[in-house]
Write a protein that holds these residues in place. Structure first.
Motif, short mmCIF file in Angstrom:
data_model
loop_
_atom_site.label_atom_id
_atom_site.label_comp_id
_atom_site.label_asym_id
_atom_site.label_seq_id
_atom_site.Cartn_x
_atom_site.Cartn_y
_atom_site.Cartn_z
N GLY A 65 7.03 8.87 -1.60
CA GLY A 65 5.98 9.76 -2.08
C GLY A 65 4.80 9.00 -2.67
O GLY A 65 3.88 9.60 -3.22
N LEU A 66 4.82 7.69 -2.54
CA LEU A 66 3.74 6.86 -3.06
C LEU A 66 2.49 6.96 -2.18
O LEU A 66 2.58 7.26 -1.00
CB LEU A 66 4.15 5.38 -3.07
CG LEU A 66 5.27 4.97 -3.99
CD1 LEU A 66 5.67 3.53 -3.70
CD2 LEU A 66 4.86 5.12 -5.43
N HIS A 67 1.34 6.64 -2.76
CA HIS A 67 0.14 6.36 -1.99
C HIS A 67 0.05 4.85 -1.97
O HIS A 67 -0.29 4.21 -2.96
CB HIS A 67 -1.10 6.97 -2.64
CG HIS A 67 -2.37 6.59 -1.96
ND1 HIS A 67 -3.57 7.14 -2.30
CD2 HIS A 67 -2.65 5.72 -0.96
CE1 HIS A 67 -4.53 6.63 -1.55
NE2 HIS A 67 -3.97 5.74 -0.74
N LEU A 68 0.41 4.28 -0.85
CA LEU A 68 0.45 2.83 -0.69
C LEU A 68 -0.85 2.39 -0.04
O LEU A 68 -1.21 2.88 1.03
CB LEU A 68 1.64 2.44 0.17
CG LEU A 68 2.02 0.99 0.26
CD1 LEU A 68 2.40 0.44 -1.10
CD2 LEU A 68 3.17 0.81 1.23
N CYS A 69 -1.56 1.48 -0.69
CA CYS A 69 -2.82 0.97 -0.14
C CYS A 69 -2.62 -0.48 0.27
O CYS A 69 -2.29 -1.33 -0.57
CB CYS A 69 -3.94 1.10 -1.17
SG CYS A 69 -5.52 0.59 -0.48
N THR A 73 -2.83 3.93 3.22
CA THR A 73 -4.22 3.68 3.57
C THR A 73 -4.47 2.18 3.58
O THR A 73 -3.62 1.39 3.16
CB THR A 73 -5.18 4.36 2.58
OG1 THR A 73 -4.92 3.86 1.27
CG2 THR A 73 -5.03 5.87 2.60
N THR A 74 -5.64 1.79 4.07
CA THR A 74 -6.00 0.38 4.12
C THR A 74 -7.35 0.16 3.45
O THR A 74 -8.18 1.07 3.39
CB THR A 74 -6.08 -0.12 5.57
OG1 THR A 74 -7.07 0.63 6.27
CG2 THR A 74 -4.74 -0.01 6.29
N VAL A 75 -7.54 -1.05 2.97
CA VAL A 75 -8.83 -1.47 2.45
C VAL A 75 -9.00 -2.95 2.78
O VAL A 75 -8.04 -3.72 2.71
CB VAL A 75 -8.98 -1.21 0.93
CG1 VAL A 75 -8.02 -2.04 0.12
CG2 VAL A 75 -10.41 -1.41 0.49
N GLN A 76 -10.20 -3.30 3.19
CA GLN A 76 -10.46 -4.70 3.51
C GLN A 76 -10.85 -5.44 2.24
O GLN A 76 -11.74 -5.00 1.50
CB GLN A 76 -11.57 -4.83 4.54
CG GLN A 76 -11.77 -6.25 5.01
CD GLN A 76 -12.68 -6.33 6.21
OE1 GLN A 76 -13.48 -5.44 6.47
NE2 GLN A 76 -12.56 -7.42 6.95
#
Length: 84
Positions: free
Chosen positions: A29-33, A59-62
């Motif tokens: 249930g985490l929001h993993l970035c 989600t991803t972030v550069q």
């Protein structure tokens, strides 16, 4: 209730990837970035994680942690996305 947001640097391989899998095993249930330099790899890892943990938010972030402007830009982007 908002999901917990967890930011993992170097998430596309090695220890970072192993940590992502372990966290999702414990709490999908985490929001993993996924914070990575190479977005192609990050997107591939995101797809694989969602295949194994379909209820997770990934989600991803550069970001290049050795480049301070990159860190500031990623921080600004994440703050906007997560309303932290």
């Amino acid at each position: 209730m908002a999901r917990k947001v967890v930011l993992i640097t170097g998430a596309s391989s090695g220890v970072g990837l192993a940590l992502c899998k372990r966290l999702l095993e414990e709490d999908n249930g985490l929001h993993l970035c996924l914070a990575c330099r190479n977005m192609s790899k990050a997107d591939a890892v995101r797809t694989a994680l969602l295949a194994s943990y379909p209820t997770a938010e990934v989600t991803t972030v550069q970001v290049d942690v050795s480049n301070l402007p990159s860190v500031f830009q990623a921080s600004k982007e994440l703050k906007q996305r997560t309303s932290c």
